[in-house]
Design a protein around this motif. Sequence first.
Motif, PDB file in Angstrom:
ATOM      1  N   VAL A 152      19.320   9.063   6.587  1.00 33.89           N
ATOM      2  CA  VAL A 152      18.286   8.133   6.152  1.00 33.89           C
ATOM      3  C   VAL A 152      18.927   6.779   5.859  1.00 33.89           C
ATOM      4  N   VAL A 153      18.460   5.734   6.559  1.00 37.67           N
ATOM      5  CA  VAL A 153      18.993   4.392   6.331  1.00 37.67           C
ATOM      6  C   VAL A 153      17.998   3.515   5.584  1.00 37.67           C
ATOM      7  N   TYR A 154      16.761   3.996   5.450  1.00 39.48           N
ATOM      8  CA  TYR A 154      15.760   3.238   4.684  1.00 39.48           C
ATOM      9  C   TYR A 154      14.693   4.197   4.193  1.00 39.48           C
ATOM     10  N   ALA A 155      14.278   4.003   2.951  1.00 42.77           N
ATOM     11  CA  ALA A 155      13.170   4.778   2.385  1.00 42.77           C
ATOM     12  C   ALA A 155      12.505   3.905   1.330  1.00 42.77           C
ATOM     13  N   GLY A 156      11.295   3.421   1.630  1.00 39.82           N
ATOM     14  CA  GLY A 156      10.619   2.544   0.688  1.00 39.82           C
ATOM     15  C   GLY A 156       9.380   1.914   1.280  1.00 39.82           C
ATOM     16  N   ASN A 157       8.901   0.873   0.622  1.00 42.49           N
ATOM     17  CA  ASN A 157       7.680   0.196   1.071  1.00 42.49           C
ATOM     18  C   ASN A 157       7.894  -1.306   1.231  1.00 42.49           C
ATOM     19  N   GLY A 158       9.120  -1.697   1.587  1.00 41.30           N
ATOM     20  CA  GLY A 158       9.430  -3.115   1.724  1.00 41.30           C
ATOM     21  C   GLY A 158       8.812  -3.771   2.943  1.00 41.30           C
ATOM     22  N   ILE A 159       8.434  -2.987   3.950  1.00 36.61           N
ATOM     23  CA  ILE A 159       7.787  -3.541   5.149  1.00 36.61           C
ATOM     24  C   ILE A 159       6.310  -3.180   5.055  1.00 36.61           C
ATOM     25  N   LYS A 160       5.522  -4.114   4.564  1.00 32.92           N
ATOM     26  CA  LYS A 160       4.157  -3.822   4.117  1.00 32.92           C
ATOM     27  C   LYS A 160       3.276  -3.176   5.173  1.00 32.92           C
ATOM     28  N   SER A 161       3.423  -3.575   6.431  1.00 38.51           N
ATOM     29  CA  SER A 161       2.526  -3.041   7.457  1.00 38.51           C
ATOM     30  C   SER A 161       2.768  -1.558   7.726  1.00 38.51           C
ATOM     31  N   TYR A 162       3.886  -1.010   7.217  1.00 34.08           N
ATOM     32  CA  TYR A 162       4.190   0.400   7.430  1.00 34.08           C
ATOM     33  C   TYR A 162       3.960   1.247   6.182  1.00 34.08           C
ATOM     34  N   GLY A 163       3.608   0.620   5.066  1.00 35.68           N
ATOM     35  CA  GLY A 163       3.417   1.376   3.834  1.00 35.68           C
ATOM     36  C   GLY A 163       4.709   2.042   3.412  1.00 35.68           C
ATOM     37  N   LEU A 164       4.599   3.245   2.866  1.00 35.04           N
ATOM     38  CA  LEU A 164       5.796   4.019   2.528  1.00 35.04           C
ATOM     39  C   LEU A 164       6.426   4.515   3.828  1.00 35.04           C
ATOM     40  N   MET A 165       7.656   4.119   4.067  1.00 31.80           N
ATOM     41  CA  MET A 165       8.279   4.415   5.356  1.00 31.80           C
ATOM     42  C   MET A 165       9.676   4.980   5.178  1.00 31.80           C
ATOM     43  N   VAL A 166      10.055   5.860   6.101  1.00 27.55           N
ATOM     44  CA  VAL A 166      11.401   6.409   6.179  1.00 27.55           C
ATOM     45  C   VAL A 166      11.972   6.053   7.553  1.00 27.55           C
ATOM     46  N   ILE A 167      13.225   5.592   7.584  1.00 21.72           N
ATOM     47  CA  ILE A 167      13.910   5.326   8.841  1.00 21.72           C
ATOM     48  C   ILE A 167      15.159   6.199   8.883  1.00 21.72           C
ATOM     49  N   VAL A 168      15.318   6.913   9.982  1.00 27.71           N
ATOM     50  CA  VAL A 168      16.465   7.815  10.151  1.00 27.71           C
ATOM     51  C   VAL A 168      17.283   7.361  11.355  1.00 27.71           C
ATOM     52  N   LYS A 169      18.583   7.260  11.150  1.00 28.95           N
ATOM     53  CA  LYS A 169      19.482   6.899  12.246  1.00 28.95           C
ATOM     54  C   LYS A 169      20.136   8.167  12.768  1.00 28.95           C
ATOM     55  N   HIS A 170      20.092   8.345  14.097  1.00 35.85           N
ATOM     56  CA  HIS A 170      20.641   9.521  14.742  1.00 35.85           C
ATOM     57  C   HIS A 170      21.847   9.134  15.593  1.00 35.85           C
ATOM     58  N   ASN A 195       3.344   5.011   6.954  1.00 39.98           N
ATOM     59  CA  ASN A 195       2.028   5.376   6.421  1.00 39.98           C
ATOM     60  C   ASN A 195       2.062   6.722   5.698  1.00 39.98           C
ATOM     61  N   ASN A 196       3.121   6.944   4.920  1.00 43.63           N
ATOM     62  CA  ASN A 196       3.227   8.176   4.147  1.00 43.63           C
ATOM     63  C   ASN A 196       2.610   7.993   2.760  1.00 43.63           C
ATOM     64  N   ARG A 197       2.206   9.102   2.149  1.00 40.36           N
ATOM     65  CA  ARG A 197       1.721   9.008   0.776  1.00 40.36           C
ATOM     66  C   ARG A 197       2.832   9.332  -0.227  1.00 40.36           C
ATOM     67  N   LYS A 198       3.897   9.997   0.274  1.00 38.08           N
ATOM     68  CA  LYS A 198       5.018  10.347  -0.584  1.00 38.08           C
ATOM     69  C   LYS A 198       6.278  10.485   0.266  1.00 38.08           C
ATOM     70  N   ILE A 199       7.395   9.938  -0.237  1.00 39.37           N
ATOM     71  CA  ILE A 199       8.682  10.062   0.435  1.00 39.37           C
ATOM     72  C   ILE A 199       9.518  11.100  -0.307  1.00 39.37           C
ATOM     73  N   LEU A 200      10.149  11.993   0.441  1.00 38.39           N
ATOM     74  CA  LEU A 200      10.887  13.102  -0.161  1.00 38.39           C
ATOM     75  C   LEU A 200      12.398  13.004   0.030  1.00 38.39           C
ATOM     76  N   VAL A 201      12.874  11.894   0.577  1.00 44.19           N
ATOM     77  CA  VAL A 201      14.310  11.695   0.773  1.00 44.19           C
ATOM     78  C   VAL A 201      14.698  10.323   0.234  1.00 44.19           C
ATOM     79  N   ILE A 224      10.612  15.256   5.333  1.00 39.97           N
ATOM     80  CA  ILE A 224      11.126  14.034   4.736  1.00 39.97           C
ATOM     81  C   ILE A 224      10.043  13.226   4.028  1.00 39.97           C
ATOM     82  N   ALA A 225       8.767  13.568   4.278  1.00 37.72           N
ATOM     83  CA  ALA A 225       7.668  12.817   3.675  1.00 37.72           C
ATOM     84  C   ALA A 225       6.375  13.611   3.794  1.00 37.72           C
ATOM     85  N   GLU A 226       5.316  13.065   3.182  1.00 32.48           N
ATOM     86  CA  GLU A 226       3.976  13.632   3.311  1.00 32.48           C
ATOM     87  C   GLU A 226       3.064  12.574   3.930  1.00 32.48           C
ATOM     88  N   MET A 227       2.259  13.007   4.897  1.00 33.42           N
ATOM     89  CA  MET A 227       1.365  12.071   5.589  1.00 33.42           C
ATOM     90  C   MET A 227       0.374  11.430   4.635  1.00 33.42           C
TER      91      MET A 227
END
Length: 213
Positions: free
Chosen positions: A128-146, A156-162, A174-177
């Motif tokens: 996980v390289v990002y978990a938060g709501n700093g990019i408003k158009s995405y709401g609560l967002m998680v970014i994973v680097k592979h 557009n998650n309602r809850k982040i779990l990581v 990693i989250a809830e829709m």
Amino acid sequence: MTLFAASCRNVIAGYYCVQPGDTLDSIAYGFGRKPDDLARWNGLAPGATLLVARLLRVAPPDWSALQGTASGASKSATSHEPAPAHAGQFIWPVSGMVVHEFGADGSRGIEIAGRAGMPVKAVAAGRVVYAGNGIKSYGLMVIVKHDEGYVTAYGNNRKILVREGDAVTQGMTIAEMGSRSGGQPLLQFEMREGSHAVDPLAHLPAGSGPVAE
């Protein structure tokens, strides 16, 4: 040739030429970085307006040294490293109908309808390289680097779990829709290969994912 085209003609590795409409957040997402890191590496204030055609550093100033340090830190923080992700080895983040396709109205990803609270899964192992709501158009967002240069984003998650820095395994929740303001529950899912947005449907298995429990 325009000044913009000339200025962006020969960009060396580790740098990116700012294009119209770019922001620190959008560039950071594209390269799997944190906006604050880009700001620090380039001597900018967080959220600063970017000048078109400016070259931004998108890799750490001493990439090889920091890469070794990060590798060592990762090994000390966890007893195992995520398995590599390869093209063709991704799973669906949720089970549902694709209601908005890649490229439609300029979309850089897809939207998958489901139900509020549905578990959102990591499509492959990564970090996980990002978990938060700093990019408003995405709401609560998680970014994973592979591995293999892939980055996936789950918005557009309602809850982040990581948390940032967490290692995730394929299929890990990693989250809830979440639901849009209009009431429709859906996941905004995007995938990048290197710095380029790619169509997730070209990398996910045919059909929908496994039925969520």
